[in-house]
Design an enzyme around this catalytic site. Sequence first.
Site, PDB file in Angstrom:
ATOM      1  N   ARG A 175      -5.311 -23.406   5.484  1.00 53.95           N
ATOM      2  CA  ARG A 175      -5.614 -24.331   4.379  1.00 53.95           C
ATOM      3  C   ARG A 175      -4.377 -24.970   3.767  1.00 53.95           C
ATOM      4  O   ARG A 175      -4.494 -25.851   2.929  1.00 53.95           O
ATOM      5  CB  ARG A 175      -6.410 -23.606   3.294  1.00 53.95           C
ATOM      6  CG  ARG A 175      -7.762 -23.194   3.805  1.00 53.95           C
ATOM      7  CD  ARG A 175      -8.609 -22.568   2.729  1.00 53.95           C
ATOM      8  NE  ARG A 175      -9.674 -21.809   3.351  1.00 53.95           N
ATOM      9  CZ  ARG A 175     -10.436 -20.942   2.742  1.00 53.95           C
ATOM     10  NH1 ARG A 175     -10.249 -20.685   1.474  1.00 53.95           N
ATOM     11  NH2 ARG A 175     -11.374 -20.306   3.386  1.00 53.95           N
ATOM     12  N   PRO A 198      -2.764 -13.291   0.697  1.00 56.54           N
ATOM     13  CA  PRO A 198      -1.546 -12.515   0.512  1.00 56.54           C
ATOM     14  C   PRO A 198      -1.119 -12.340  -0.938  1.00 56.54           C
ATOM     15  O   PRO A 198      -0.700 -13.290  -1.590  1.00 56.54           O
ATOM     16  CB  PRO A 198      -0.506 -13.287   1.321  1.00 56.54           C
ATOM     17  CG  PRO A 198      -1.307 -13.976   2.365  1.00 56.54           C
ATOM     18  CD  PRO A 198      -2.595 -14.336   1.683  1.00 56.54           C
ATOM     19  N   GLU A 199      -1.271 -11.128  -1.434  1.00 53.00           N
ATOM     20  CA  GLU A 199      -0.707 -10.742  -2.714  1.00 53.00           C
ATOM     21  C   GLU A 199       0.461  -9.815  -2.383  1.00 53.00           C
ATOM     22  O   GLU A 199       0.904  -9.786  -1.237  1.00 53.00           O
ATOM     23  CB  GLU A 199      -1.782 -10.037  -3.569  1.00 53.00           C
ATOM     24  CG  GLU A 199      -3.016 -10.917  -3.774  1.00 53.00           C
ATOM     25  CD  GLU A 199      -4.116 -10.262  -4.616  1.00 53.00           C
ATOM     26  OE1 GLU A 199      -3.802  -9.384  -5.431  1.00 53.00           O
ATOM     27  OE2 GLU A 199      -5.289 -10.648  -4.452  1.00 53.00           O
TER      28      GLU A 199
END
Length: 278
Positions: free
Chosen positions: A117, A2-3
């Site tokens: 993660r 996600p940017e």
Amino acid sequence: MPELPEVETIVRDLRPQLVGRQIRSAKLSHEDVLRGVTKRRLLTALAGARVVGVTRRAKHAVIDLELPARTARLVIQPGMTGSLIIHDRALTPDEAKYAVLRAPLDDGRELIYRDVRRLGTILLLDDRGWSAYDAALGPEPLDPALTPARFAGILASSRQAIKKVLMDQRKIVGVGNIYANEALFAAGIDPSRPSSRLTTHDSRRLLKHVRRILSAAIASQGTTFRDYRTGTGATGNFQLELLVYGREGEKCRVCGTRLAHTHEIDARITVFCHRCQQ
DNA sequence: ACGAGGTCCTGCGAGC
DNA sequence: TGCTCGCAGGACCTCG
């Protein structure tokens, strides 16, 4: 990962579903995602809170909450593998396994922060805390207030590689590895070039392409490589439009040269065309 | 101020 | 088949 475009997509999907809703309760499976807030304080604050706004700042989703006696902001930065989805059904065992934060809503649905993660982070900030946090972040690339002159000034202030500066959230927000690679390719700029050595013409062109690519990625609901999902659980589509990221060793779509790659800048993969980016 | 390198995290794919 | 290992990386940290 996600940017800006991915978080913008998530926020646009969540806003109509979440604003006005009350959070019944909350459960947190792992405390290692918390920054500056304890599990007890977070869960206490969320229980009974009403959502009054869902916005994006940089790569963070910001959920404005109205608590009994105060307001607070739940700030979620999905990091590498985080996603925010509203579920209207029971979770599968796999979905439940990676659901870090679960918040049942007053309409029977459930807001889930999923993060495989767990490099993502969750903050709970009051107005003062948010102001300080916000002030430490650079300008929004899509904000017209970021003029070409101001952008040029930012680039001129550092001798670091332009790619690293582009990804530095204190200088300019929202651009991560994928879109930095793409924007530099589109602008024909060598990613390792010292930022301060870009000409006015270079920086103008770069800003234009950063904006064009971020906007196009938002229109395509973001880039899904593995884990990213929109606020409705769908995959994005911009991975189909990438010209360099993930294409190392393949032919440049513009000139046919084999795309090179290096880990020399910030220990992240940089993919570029020797010929188009000199 | 800068660069280099380590840390967090887990799944995946390569190699043996 | 089953194991180990390196890699993916955004943000933050320390060290020189």
